[in-house]
Scaffold this active site. Structure first.
Site, PDB file in Angstrom:
ATOM      1  N   GLY A  70       4.498  -3.688   7.911  1.00  0.00           N
ATOM      2  CA  GLY A  70       5.641  -4.400   8.465  1.00  0.00           C
ATOM      3  C   GLY A  70       6.178  -3.683   9.691  1.00  0.00           C
ATOM      4  O   GLY A  70       5.871  -2.510   9.942  1.00  0.00           O
ATOM      5  N   GLY A 119       2.254  -3.611   4.518  1.00  0.00           N
ATOM      6  CA  GLY A 119       2.237  -5.066   4.524  1.00  0.00           C
ATOM      7  C   GLY A 119       0.852  -5.661   4.659  1.00  0.00           C
ATOM      8  O   GLY A 119       0.620  -6.798   4.227  1.00  0.00           O
ATOM      9  N   GLU A 142       4.300   4.430   2.225  1.00  0.00           N
ATOM     10  CA  GLU A 142       5.760   4.302   2.335  1.00  0.00           C
ATOM     11  C   GLU A 142       6.514   5.600   2.056  1.00  0.00           C
ATOM     12  O   GLU A 142       7.583   5.836   2.614  1.00  0.00           O
ATOM     13  CB  GLU A 142       6.257   3.195   1.406  1.00  0.00           C
ATOM     14  N   ASP A 150       5.654  -1.391  -1.724  1.00  0.00           N
ATOM     15  CA  ASP A 150       6.101  -2.737  -2.065  1.00  0.00           C
ATOM     16  C   ASP A 150       4.958  -3.707  -1.821  1.00  0.00           C
ATOM     17  O   ASP A 150       3.806  -3.343  -1.972  1.00  0.00           O
ATOM     18  CB  ASP A 150       7.385  -3.100  -1.302  1.00  0.00           C
TER      19      ASP A 150
END
Length: 353
Positions: A70, A119, A142, A150
């Site tokens: 992301g 992502g 992350e 995530d």
């Protein structure tokens, strides 16, 4: 080729029976923004009942990779500007897309060629047919910015053999193509030079052979993964109850590799590591991807709204680039008991699904 159109940062077109979605932001290794997520979602919804589209392919423009993740710079700017609700909207849209890919009624094929992280795993990791190459570099990095995996990453990590899920979740280490197949992040290894021919075969196959059978014609056996050689010490260390316990066991092993892993963990955000360990273990016991996404959503929005380490980690790594984050708390020893509980129990203002 028909129905060719260029949308903002996503190329959408059909080639024979193939609906092709190409992330087209190569200057940023195709990092996802909200507009790209909306285009992907809208197109998949449109193709759901389009009889001309029998297979969907997700790939990336440029030579560097499918998707680096992301747009965390934009995320940082939103949080600093007090626009946390816009950030929540991004995550809701992204996670809904991840679930849609996993549940899509037509086969989704993903080319995780080159860098596929964060992502990018959310797009490729939940596809029906996940292809890696000799250039693939997959990771959920992350924790390197004080955050937690995530996009359904905890669901995949929780199903990796042994304690490799904890290892890759906490360290953010990179998998090559063979590693990704071994860990359950990919299904097939196809040399990058054969991807174009594979795409042509998927688009213009002359018989009713399914996409999995077509991919097998291009699948090759990669050099063996080296991960099994490390499994004994990883399983032992990363089965400890806490991050501090993991670090203690790593030091006790006394090998160069285990010592380097301990040193890495000691420099990362204690809170992010603890939340990640909790998340991977929770996901391992959950019934499906959607439940894992809901657990991630709680934790992510806790970081966005309640804890400073995410903003600080992005600042140190990507904004100011001083590589000197000031974590809160700065050491594992200063963590509160069950430090993962506030993130685990956080109730977002708006539910994910």
């Amino acid at each position: 080729m028909t129905d060719s159109q260029t949308a903002s940062r996503v190329l959408v077109r059909t080639e024979g029976a193939l609906g092709r979605l190409t992330l087209d932001r190569p200057e940023a290794i195709n990092a996802l923004d909200i507009g790209m997520i909306e285009i992907l979602t809208e197109t998949l919804n449109r193709w759901r009942d389009d009889t001309d589209v029998q297979i969907v392919l997700i790939d990336g423009a440029g030579e560097r990779g499918l998707c680096a993740g992301g747009d965390v710079r934009a995320l940082h700017a939103q949080i600093v500007a007090g626009q946390a609700e816009r950030t929540a909207e991004f995550f809701r849209a992204e996670y809904a897309l991840n679930a849609m890919i996993a549940e899509y009624p037509k086969p989704v094929v993903a080319f995780a060629d080159g860098i596929t992280m964060g992502g990018g795993i959310g797009l490729a990791g939940h596809a029906a047919i996940r292809i890696v190459t000799e250039r693939s570099k997959l990771a959920m990095p992350e924790t390197r910015i004080g955050f937690t995996p995530d996009v359904g990453g905890t669901w995949l990590l929780g199903r990796a053999p042994g304690r490799f899920g904890e290892y890759f979740g906490l360290t953010g280490s990179t998998m090559n193509g063979a590693d990704a197949v071994y860990l359950g992040f990919a299904d097939h290894f196809v040399p990058s030079e054969r991807l174009d021919a594979l795409r042509e075969a998927l688009a213009f196959r002359a018989d009713p052979t399914g996409p999995s059978e077509i991919v097998l014609l291009f699948d090759e056996t990669p050099d063996p993964t080296e991960l099994p050689a490390s499994r004994e010490w990883i399983d032992d260390a990363f089965s400890a109850d806490t991050v501090s316990g993991i670090v203690e066991r790593l030091h006790a092993h006394g090998t160069t590799e285990s010592a380097a892993t301990a040193e890495l963990l000691e420099g990362l955000a204690p809170t992010g590591l603890t939340v990640t360990l909790d998340a991977v273990r929770e996901a391992r016991a959950l019934p499906g991807l959607r439940a894992a996404l809901e657990g991630e959503y709680r934790r992510v929005l806790w970081f966005v709204n309640e804890h400073p380490d995410l903003v600080e980690g992005i600042r140190a790594q990507l904004v100011d680039k001083d590589r000197n984050p000031r974590w809160d708390p700065p050491t594992l020893a200063e963590l509160a008991p069950d430090a993962g509980a506030p993130a685990r129990d956080y109730v977002p203002r708006q539910p994910l699904f």
